[in-house]
Write a protein that holds these residues in place. Sequence first.
Motif, mmCIF file in Angstrom:
data_model
loop_
_atom_site.group_PDB
_atom_site.id
_atom_site.type_symbol
_atom_site.label_atom_id
_atom_site.label_comp_id
_atom_site.label_asym_id
_atom_site.label_seq_id
_atom_site.Cartn_x
_atom_site.Cartn_y
_atom_site.Cartn_z
ATOM 1 N N ASN A 119 -116.594 40.229 25.269
ATOM 2 C CA ASN A 119 -115.248 40.294 25.814
ATOM 3 C C ASN A 119 -115.407 41.348 27.067
ATOM 4 O O ASN A 119 -116.135 42.555 26.989
ATOM 5 C CB ASN A 119 -114.553 40.787 25.069
ATOM 6 C CG ASN A 119 -113.069 41.186 25.630
ATOM 7 O OD1 ASN A 119 -112.924 41.988 26.284
ATOM 8 N ND2 ASN A 119 -112.031 40.246 25.337
ATOM 9 N N ALA A 120 -115.044 41.009 28.246
ATOM 10 C CA ALA A 120 -115.402 41.652 29.359
ATOM 11 C C ALA A 120 -114.412 43.077 29.405
ATOM 12 O O ALA A 120 -115.095 44.125 29.875
ATOM 13 C CB ALA A 120 -114.806 40.781 30.711
ATOM 14 N N ASN A 121 -113.365 43.099 28.815
ATOM 15 C CA ASN A 121 -112.765 44.310 28.513
ATOM 16 C C ASN A 121 -113.435 45.351 27.844
ATOM 17 O O ASN A 121 -113.626 46.321 27.923
ATOM 18 C CB ASN A 121 -111.268 44.062 28.087
ATOM 19 C CG ASN A 121 -110.302 43.316 28.932
ATOM 20 O OD1 ASN A 121 -110.225 43.801 30.252
ATOM 21 N ND2 ASN A 121 -109.498 42.522 28.795
ATOM 22 N N ASP A 122 -114.064 44.993 26.625
ATOM 23 C CA ASP A 122 -114.606 45.766 25.747
ATOM 24 C C ASP A 122 -116.073 46.177 26.448
ATOM 25 O O ASP A 122 -116.313 47.375 26.038
ATOM 26 C CB ASP A 122 -114.885 45.183 24.278
ATOM 27 C CG ASP A 122 -113.534 44.739 23.657
ATOM 28 O OD1 ASP A 122 -112.327 45.303 24.111
ATOM 29 O OD2 ASP A 122 -113.269 43.797 22.810
ATOM 30 N N ASP A 146 -116.063 48.471 29.579
ATOM 31 C CA ASP A 146 -115.694 49.941 29.519
ATOM 32 C C ASP A 146 -116.819 50.866 29.518
ATOM 33 O O ASP A 146 -116.687 51.826 30.092
ATOM 34 C CB ASP A 146 -114.988 50.273 28.241
ATOM 35 C CG ASP A 146 -113.672 49.874 28.222
ATOM 36 O OD1 ASP A 146 -113.051 49.618 29.386
ATOM 37 O OD2 ASP A 146 -112.863 49.711 27.122
ATOM 38 N N GLY A 179 -116.342 48.812 34.070
ATOM 39 C CA GLY A 179 -116.002 47.242 34.083
ATOM 40 C C GLY A 179 -117.524 46.469 34.479
ATOM 41 O O GLY A 179 -117.292 45.282 34.317
ATOM 42 N N LYS A 210 -118.487 42.531 37.692
ATOM 43 C CA LYS A 210 -117.518 43.394 37.274
ATOM 44 C C LYS A 210 -116.207 42.822 36.827
ATOM 45 O O LYS A 210 -115.856 42.036 37.474
ATOM 46 C CB LYS A 210 -117.414 44.456 38.085
ATOM 47 C CG LYS A 210 -116.257 45.574 37.675
ATOM 48 C CD LYS A 210 -116.175 46.633 38.718
ATOM 49 C CE LYS A 210 -115.183 47.987 38.336
ATOM 50 N NZ LYS A 210 -115.002 48.815 39.419
ATOM 51 N N TRP A 211 -115.574 43.028 35.606
ATOM 52 C CA TRP A 211 -114.402 42.795 35.160
ATOM 53 C C TRP A 211 -113.636 43.940 35.680
ATOM 54 O O TRP A 211 -113.559 45.020 34.816
ATOM 55 C CB TRP A 211 -114.119 42.264 33.804
ATOM 56 C CG TRP A 211 -113.153 41.880 33.312
ATOM 57 C CD1 TRP A 211 -112.176 42.676 32.595
ATOM 58 C CD2 TRP A 211 -112.465 40.654 33.457
ATOM 59 N NE1 TRP A 211 -111.171 41.975 32.319
ATOM 60 C CE2 TRP A 211 -111.093 40.491 32.711
ATOM 61 C CE3 TRP A 211 -112.796 39.404 33.885
ATOM 62 C CZ2 TRP A 211 -110.326 39.673 32.712
ATOM 63 C CZ3 TRP A 211 -111.907 38.330 34.128
ATOM 64 C CH2 TRP A 211 -110.803 38.404 33.403
ATOM 65 N N VAL A 243 -109.775 45.659 35.857
ATOM 66 C CA VAL A 243 -108.304 45.688 35.474
ATOM 67 C C VAL A 243 -107.710 46.965 36.064
ATOM 68 O O VAL A 243 -108.140 47.893 35.971
ATOM 69 C CB VAL A 243 -108.147 45.790 33.958
ATOM 70 C CG1 VAL A 243 -106.720 45.851 33.578
ATOM 71 C CG2 VAL A 243 -108.988 44.552 33.115
ATOM 72 N N HIS A 244 -106.936 46.565 37.136
ATOM 73 C CA HIS A 244 -106.265 47.635 37.911
ATOM 74 C C HIS A 244 -104.847 47.610 37.732
ATOM 75 O O HIS A 244 -104.136 46.748 38.116
ATOM 76 C CB HIS A 244 -106.873 47.265 39.480
ATOM 77 C CG HIS A 244 -108.156 47.375 39.523
ATOM 78 N ND1 HIS A 244 -108.959 48.620 39.505
ATOM 79 C CD2 HIS A 244 -109.002 46.524 39.735
ATOM 80 C CE1 HIS A 244 -110.295 48.123 39.428
ATOM 81 N NE2 HIS A 244 -110.220 46.987 39.732
ATOM 82 N N ASP A 283 -100.054 44.794 39.141
ATOM 83 C CA ASP A 283 -101.126 44.788 38.186
ATOM 84 C C ASP A 283 -102.068 43.704 38.527
ATOM 85 O O ASP A 283 -101.704 42.813 38.846
ATOM 86 C CB ASP A 283 -100.516 44.448 36.836
ATOM 87 C CG ASP A 283 -99.817 45.747 36.176
ATOM 88 O OD1 ASP A 283 -99.947 46.669 36.977
ATOM 89 O OD2 ASP A 283 -99.122 45.500 35.139
ATOM 90 N N VAL A 340 -106.175 42.001 38.098
ATOM 91 C CA VAL A 340 -107.537 41.723 37.505
ATOM 92 C C VAL A 340 -108.153 40.791 38.737
ATOM 93 O O VAL A 340 -108.033 39.924 39.198
ATOM 94 C CB VAL A 340 -107.484 40.707 36.135
ATOM 95 C CG1 VAL A 340 -108.711 40.455 35.929
ATOM 96 C CG2 VAL A 340 -106.443 41.391 35.117
#
Length: 116
Positions: A9-12, A15, A19, A41-42, A44-45, A104, A106
């Motif tokens: 998972n890109a979010n996990d 980190d 990212g 890079k993934w 999330v901003h 927001d 991504v």
Amino acid sequence: MPAEWHTGNANDEGDQHRGWMLGHFIEPSDSLRATGDLEVKWGVHPAGQTRPEWTAGEKRTTLLILVSGTFRLDLPGESVTLQRQGDYAVWGPGTDHSWHAVADAVVVTVRWPSLA
């Protein structure tokens, strides 16, 4: 024998490296994701997040793709706002940049090569 495939998972996984999911900074034992060829890079901003300083002296080519939201890329002499899913920008080595999440957002960033 090294693994021939990987899921995650890109979010996990992102980190661990702000990212970044692929690149020279991944542990060498993770042979599929540890590479000097490119970095992925993934990002999330949240709305309002800004890179306050400009990235200068970059030696890589960069591709930035908007997945969702609204994201402004500041380049020398111009700002570009990515607002439609799939909007992207590419810039070459030596191009300074900064950014601002208008809403927001991504984004997927790909840089090559992956340099220490």
